[in-house]
Motif scaffolding. Structure first.
Motif, mmCIF file in Angstrom:
data_model
loop_
_atom_site.group_PDB
_atom_site.id
_atom_site.type_symbol
_atom_site.label_atom_id
_atom_site.label_comp_id
_atom_site.label_asym_id
_atom_site.label_seq_id
_atom_site.Cartn_x
_atom_site.Cartn_y
_atom_site.Cartn_z
ATOM 1 N N LYS A 242 0.825 -1.208 0.000
ATOM 2 C CA LYS A 242 0.000 0.000 0.000
ATOM 3 C C LYS A 242 0.860 1.260 0.000
ATOM 4 C CE LYS A 242 -3.955 -2.047 2.440
ATOM 5 N NZ LYS A 242 -4.829 -1.957 3.637
ATOM 6 N N ARG A 243 2.105 1.137 0.453
ATOM 7 C CA ARG A 243 2.996 2.287 0.472
ATOM 8 C C ARG A 243 3.527 2.618 -0.916
ATOM 9 N NH1 ARG A 243 7.547 1.419 2.618
ATOM 10 N NH2 ARG A 243 7.993 3.600 3.050
ATOM 11 N N GLU A 244 3.386 1.673 -1.852
ATOM 12 C CA GLU A 244 3.916 1.914 -3.192
ATOM 13 C C GLU A 244 2.787 1.921 -4.224
ATOM 14 O OE1 GLU A 244 7.428 -0.282 -4.165
ATOM 15 O OE2 GLU A 244 8.477 0.336 -2.343
ATOM 16 N N ALA A 245 2.469 0.778 -4.812
ATOM 17 C CA ALA A 245 1.426 0.771 -5.844
ATOM 18 C C ALA A 245 0.381 -0.308 -5.610
ATOM 19 C CB ALA A 245 2.064 0.595 -7.228
ATOM 20 N N GLY A 246 0.297 -0.832 -4.401
ATOM 21 C CA GLY A 246 -0.724 -1.819 -4.089
ATOM 22 C C GLY A 246 -2.114 -1.213 -4.175
ATOM 23 N N VAL A 247 -3.079 -2.026 -4.588
ATOM 24 C CA VAL A 247 -4.442 -1.527 -4.780
ATOM 25 C C VAL A 247 -5.443 -2.290 -3.914
ATOM 26 C CG1 VAL A 247 -3.997 -0.680 -7.110
ATOM 27 C CG2 VAL A 247 -4.759 -3.052 -6.795
ATOM 28 N N ALA A 248 -4.976 -2.810 -2.784
ATOM 29 C CA ALA A 248 -5.855 -3.597 -1.912
ATOM 30 C C ALA A 248 -7.055 -2.790 -1.433
ATOM 31 C CB ALA A 248 -5.058 -4.133 -0.719
ATOM 32 N N ASP A 249 -6.899 -1.476 -1.292
ATOM 33 C CA ASP A 249 -7.999 -0.647 -0.814
ATOM 34 C C ASP A 249 -8.703 0.091 -1.954
ATOM 35 O OD1 ASP A 249 -5.831 0.977 -1.359
ATOM 36 O OD2 ASP A 249 -6.195 2.340 0.322
ATOM 37 N N TRP A 250 -8.424 -0.295 -3.211
ATOM 38 C CA TRP A 250 -9.084 0.305 -4.368
ATOM 39 C C TRP A 250 -10.314 -0.510 -4.737
ATOM 40 C CZ3 TRP A 250 -5.930 2.746 -8.854
ATOM 41 C CH2 TRP A 250 -4.884 3.540 -8.355
ATOM 42 N N ASP A 251 -11.244 0.137 -5.404
ATOM 43 C CA ASP A 251 -12.322 -0.576 -6.064
ATOM 44 C C ASP A 251 -11.772 -1.093 -7.396
ATOM 45 O OD1 ASP A 251 -14.659 -0.979 -7.891
ATOM 46 O OD2 ASP A 251 -15.762 -0.305 -6.125
ATOM 47 N N PRO A 252 -12.063 -2.343 -7.785
ATOM 48 C CA PRO A 252 -11.549 -2.855 -9.059
ATOM 49 C C PRO A 252 -11.864 -1.962 -10.256
ATOM 50 C CG PRO A 252 -12.459 -4.657 -7.775
ATOM 51 C CD PRO A 252 -12.789 -3.391 -7.028
ATOM 52 N N MET A 292 -8.383 -8.146 -14.012
ATOM 53 C CA MET A 292 -7.037 -7.791 -13.571
ATOM 54 C C MET A 292 -7.098 -7.002 -12.272
ATOM 55 S SD MET A 292 -5.551 -6.849 -17.359
ATOM 56 C CE MET A 292 -3.873 -6.413 -16.899
ATOM 57 N N GLY A 293 -8.080 -6.106 -12.185
ATOM 58 C CA GLY A 293 -8.246 -5.330 -10.963
ATOM 59 C C GLY A 293 -8.602 -6.201 -9.779
ATOM 60 N N VAL A 294 -9.484 -7.174 -9.988
ATOM 61 C CA VAL A 294 -9.874 -8.090 -8.916
ATOM 62 C C VAL A 294 -8.672 -8.876 -8.424
ATOM 63 C CG1 VAL A 294 -11.203 -10.191 -8.437
ATOM 64 C CG2 VAL A 294 -12.291 -8.272 -9.606
ATOM 65 N N TYR A 295 -7.861 -9.362 -9.350
ATOM 66 C CA TYR A 295 -6.679 -10.140 -8.966
ATOM 67 C C TYR A 295 -5.666 -9.263 -8.226
ATOM 68 C CZ TYR A 295 -2.377 -12.829 -9.339
ATOM 69 O OH TYR A 295 -1.207 -13.489 -9.049
ATOM 70 N N LEU A 296 -5.374 -8.094 -8.762
ATOM 71 C CA LEU A 296 -4.392 -7.206 -8.122
ATOM 72 C C LEU A 296 -4.864 -6.774 -6.738
ATOM 73 C CD1 LEU A 296 -3.359 -5.001 -11.179
ATOM 74 C CD2 LEU A 296 -1.945 -6.703 -10.019
ATOM 75 N N LYS A 297 -6.143 -6.545 -6.593
ATOM 76 C CA LYS A 297 -6.683 -6.136 -5.293
ATOM 77 C C LYS A 297 -6.500 -7.229 -4.247
ATOM 78 C CE LYS A 297 -11.057 -4.700 -3.127
ATOM 79 N NZ LYS A 297 -10.523 -3.510 -2.431
ATOM 80 N N SER A 298 -6.472 -8.472 -4.684
ATOM 81 C CA SER A 298 -6.384 -9.599 -3.754
ATOM 82 C C SER A 298 -4.964 -9.919 -3.310
ATOM 83 C CB SER A 298 -6.983 -10.848 -4.399
ATOM 84 O OG SER A 298 -6.095 -11.388 -5.376
ATOM 85 N N LEU A 299 -3.968 -9.299 -3.930
ATOM 86 C CA LEU A 299 -2.587 -9.634 -3.592
ATOM 87 C C LEU A 299 -2.307 -9.283 -2.132
ATOM 88 C CD1 LEU A 299 -0.682 -8.363 -6.774
ATOM 89 C CD2 LEU A 299 -1.316 -10.714 -6.187
ATOM 90 N N PRO A 300 -1.556 -10.124 -1.444
ATOM 91 C CA PRO A 300 -1.274 -9.841 -0.029
ATOM 92 C C PRO A 300 -0.402 -8.609 0.123
ATOM 93 C CG PRO A 300 0.059 -11.674 -0.818
ATOM 94 C CD PRO A 300 -0.933 -11.373 -1.907
#
Length: 424
Positions: A242-252, A292-300
């Motif tokens: 989340k400090r770089e380019a993680g999208v865990a808190d984004w909407d897909p 792709m958004g759904v998968y990226l959002k799920s990354l730990p």
């Protein structure tokens, strides 16, 4: 004397066994080519599907030189080991792949081996394309066979010894490459699996967003944890932080919009990623972009959970900050605002911007020196851009203004040092 003979015999035997092991590892997972070749008669639907998949893999990004014929190769790919030139993929019978069969193409995609049996360099990302299905490989081949042939000759690679030898490449492959397939996770929905297939396979995102070892191989176990793009000196930020380019808190849908238009309410793309959006992801359909958004959002999230370091404010030179503020007021505030607030829909805010706050300042240095340009897309055809300042700001100026930006309006990132400026 006898001991020496025994030792030499042992070493020779060891060398032979090692050689046989390397050969075996380079042949694993490789099927024999059909003899005689199987007829290949693609349908128009298969050709169109291949066109779409070639866009998803951004094949033209490496195989189409500026001003050259589509897919005729010639693009130089700079690596720490020398320059590799992308090959001609048009159906020209001499310079291109007009004499290939679908089985030859599948072997290249899946096993990293050319028609004549030569091992291919992994600048062609077969360590990722090996996950592509035979059906999709055949579709891409069908499309490439349908485009106009171009007699553009392939250029010889310019690699240092021993990296220019097949034995050295065989050793690398034995250590770093294993053919594989995409295996869907039955515990995940179809949309997630589709996103994983695109991100980890055709999209080969880890090629930039992954960490590489000293041999230049991506470290699969670390996933999309970020990495410096060799020679180009851009940092592809971590997609798991989340400090770089993680999208865990984004909407897909925000991820899909970013990949489609180059910008969304949550961020924008520049540098090498702008080229990817321009040449690849903007052309994908909404379902694939959302997957792709759904998968990226799920990354730990792999960002450190350790407490934040003590403030770096005390380590900033007051004179550097003063100089940086002056440069910012003269060169930057008109667009980015006197408080780094930016302008919605036009210029990104600098206050609280995680691209500004990353530990590495390499991308900021590149943007100030060479300019920052979003891709022109259907959803953002006339994007705002930032001009290059390398002609008006020297290295100490760039370091000063970036140190100021990274330490103002609540930002608290490390200063940019002269050493950072030398890492071009």
């Amino acid at each position: 004397m006898r001991r020496l003979l025994y030792l030499l015999t042992f070493l020779a035997t060891l060398a032979v066994l090692a050689g046989l092991a390397i050969v075996a590892l380079n042949l694993r997972g490789e099927d024999k080519l059909p003899d005689p070749p199987v007829a290949f008669n693609p349908t128009p639907a298969q050709v169109e599907r291949g066109r779409y998949l070639a866009l998803a893999g951004n094949c033209a990004g490496c195989h189409t030189a500026r001003g050259g014929a589509p897919y005729a190769g010639g693009v130089g790919i700079e690596t720490p080991f020398g320059t590799i030139f992308a090959s001609n993929l048009t159906p020209d019978p001499n310079a291109g792949i007009g004499g290939w069969t679908s089985a030859h193409f599948w072997r290249a995609m899946h096993n990293g081996r050319s028609k004549d049996g030569r091992l291919l360099y992994p600048a062609f990302p077969y360590p990722n394309f090996t996950r592509v299905t035979r059906e999709d490989s055949d579709a891409i081949f069908a499309y490439l066979q349908s485009i106009p042939p171009a007699p553009t000759p392939n250029l010889a690679h310019n690699l240092r010894f021993p990296y220019d030898t097949q034995p050295a490449l065989a050793v690398w492959r034995a250590l770093s490459f294993k053919p594989g397939t995409f295996v869907a996770d039955p515990a995940k929905p179809a949309e997630w699996n589709r996103g994983a297939y695109l991100i980890d396979g055709l999209g080969h995102c880890i090629a930039c967003h992954g960490t590489r070892n000293v041999l230049g191989a991506t470290q699969e176990k670390l996933g999309l944890s970020g990495g410096l793009i060799a020679v180009e000196n851009w940092y592809a930020p971590s997609l798991t932080s989340k400090r770089e380019a993680g999208v865990a808190d984004w909407d897909p849908k925000d991820v899909a919009e970013l990949l489609k238009n180059g910008r969304s309410a949550r961020g924008s793309v520049m540098g090498p990623m702008a080229d990817v959006v321009f040449g690849s992801t903007q052309h994908l359909d909404e379902a694939d972009l959302r997957a792709m958004g759904v998968y990226l959002k799920s990354l730990p999230n792999t960002a450190s959970t350790a407490p934040a370091a003590t403030s770096t404010t005390s380590r900033r030179d007051a004179r550097v900050m003063e100089r940086g503020e002056k440069i910012f007021d003269q060169r930057c505030a008109y667009c980015h605002g006197d408080k780094g607030q930016g302008a919605e829909g036009a210029y990104p805010p600098l206050a609280g911007n995680r691209a500004v706050l990353m530990d590495s300042a390499v991308n900021l240095i590149q943007i100030v020196r060479h300019g920052g340009f979003l891709p022109s897309t259907g959803g953002n055809p006339r994007p705002y851009g930032m001009p290059p300042f390398r002609y008006v700001l020297d290295d100490s100026d760039v370091a000063a203004v970036l140190t100021y930006v990274r330490g103002s309006w609540g930002n608290d990132a490390p200063p940019v040092t002269p050493r950072d400026m030398l890492r071009r």
